[in-house]
Scaffold this active site. Sequence first.
Site, PDB file in Angstrom:
ATOM      1  N   TYR A 155      10.735  -6.239   5.397  1.00  0.00           N
ATOM      2  CA  TYR A 155      10.181  -4.913   5.703  1.00  0.00           C
ATOM      3  C   TYR A 155      10.456  -4.577   7.156  1.00  0.00           C
ATOM      4  O   TYR A 155      10.277  -5.421   8.047  1.00  0.00           O
ATOM      5  CB  TYR A 155       8.663  -4.925   5.466  1.00  0.00           C
ATOM      6  CG  TYR A 155       7.980  -3.642   5.868  1.00  0.00           C
ATOM      7  CD1 TYR A 155       7.779  -2.617   4.943  1.00  0.00           C
ATOM      8  CD2 TYR A 155       7.530  -3.448   7.172  1.00  0.00           C
ATOM      9  CE1 TYR A 155       7.169  -1.438   5.311  1.00  0.00           C
ATOM     10  CE2 TYR A 155       6.918  -2.264   7.554  1.00  0.00           C
ATOM     11  CZ  TYR A 155       6.743  -1.267   6.615  1.00  0.00           C
ATOM     12  OH  TYR A 155       6.125  -0.086   6.985  1.00  0.00           O
ATOM     13  N   GLU A 243      11.051   4.120   8.075  1.00  0.00           N
ATOM     14  CA  GLU A 243      10.584   2.957   7.321  1.00  0.00           C
ATOM     15  C   GLU A 243      11.652   2.512   6.339  1.00  0.00           C
ATOM     16  O   GLU A 243      12.177   3.333   5.583  1.00  0.00           O
ATOM     17  CB  GLU A 243       9.296   3.289   6.556  1.00  0.00           C
ATOM     18  CG  GLU A 243       8.682   2.064   5.893  1.00  0.00           C
ATOM     19  CD  GLU A 243       7.578   2.418   4.898  1.00  0.00           C
ATOM     20  OE1 GLU A 243       7.693   3.459   4.211  1.00  0.00           O
ATOM     21  OE2 GLU A 243       6.604   1.669   4.805  1.00  0.00           O
TER      22      GLU A 243
END
Length: 434
Positions: A155, A243
């Site tokens: 991530y 993101e």
Amino acid sequence: MASPVAIAAQAGKLLREQALRPRLLAVRSQAGHLTPRRWLNLQEYQSKKLMSEHGVRVQRFFVASTAKEALEAAKRLNAKEIVLKAQILAGGRGKGVFNSGLKGGVHLTKDPKVVGQLAQQMIGYNLATKQTPKEGVKVNKVMVAEALDISRETYLAILMDRSYNGPVIVGSPQGGVDIEEVAANNPELIFKEQIDIFEGIKDSQAQRMAENLGFLGPLKHQAADQIKKLYHLFLKIDATQVEVNPFGETPEGQVVCFDAKINFDDNAEFRQKDIFAMDDKSENEPIENEAARYDLKYIGLDGNIACFVNGAGLAMATCDIIFLNGGRPANFLDLGGGVKESQVYQAFKLLTSDPKVEAILVNIFGGIVNCAIIANGITKACRELELKVPLVVRLEGTNVQEAQKILKSSGLPITPAKDLEDAAKKAVASVAKK
Ligand code: GDP
Ligand code: MN
């Protein structure tokens, strides 16, 4: 200094809020508080286009608006395997469900014909995920991309963090999944790098993040390079958030951004015209788009008192004081700075088009705004729209005496209020009487 857990939790919360209602104020209704969130939010395919233009590695893809286009795109890709992805402004698509019955907003297949069949069950249907309203969000487009094998999912996000007054890179070797769960259950797996916006990202910071994400050997340098490129993109396009989940690695030894979500600072619209022109607004409420045509900002809420205000701060104060007096706002419309009489008319038209509205509270503080213009707009709107609901008006500031005269001599049933508290009490009382 905030702890990494706090940072992660905050990052997660921020990401979730942005995902939930990209262009709206998120409503924390129990508390009666409102948080302004009006950031432009692009679809994945648009974000990936920006990324690829800035040297960030994404898969080859096409965008399709019909099943036929999707089938053709799949053939044209000529890939070993294809990934088909519904385009909506919310995450969790992989585990989402369509109202066509199809499960999953992300599908892998080797057969272009299957791409066509799946696209048929996606386009025009609503996709509901953990991050959408219950009924889901209508899918207008799908992304048809070359699928790559993934050996590891991490991530990575870059966001503006208020507690640091600047950008922070947040990463976790545990990607692909819900990052908030990682933050809650394995906070030690969340890493962050605070970036000095004047000095920029240091090589050592990019390397350290790459290492924390678990990229080894040559992959570490590749990942660090991708992180730096993502940071440069973040700055250049005035993003509030980039993101990438998953930020993955392939068995062939490539670091790839498999998903992308970018939000933008609306205050930078003047210097990011090309990006803001990409905003298709198709996920906005129709009434928001209608309001935007007149330079008004409309926010729908769930009460019965319509609020007509100028400025986001005054909007929040107005909502708070309505709550404090036992009422609930139905919506609010922000008039902004330079006001025309016709805008006031349009504002009333929009506010009263909502059947939930049982009273209207006008709370205008005339600094730049001339109160007399507002008063004229109000009386004109009342007459032409044959207003049926109680109207409480609090005006303050420039030319207020003149404005009050206009309202009074109009002979219309307008309840004047001397201050915000008084206005809220009167509006709440007018609804309670019914
Ligand atoms: P999200 O569910 O909305 O976050 O959509 P993602 O783009 O993140 O896709 C969901 C999941 O599908 C990812 O976490 C991956 O596990 C998987 N996925 C997406 N693209 C690919 C791909 O090209 N190859 C493989 N093998 N899996 C993929
Ligand atoms: Mn994802």
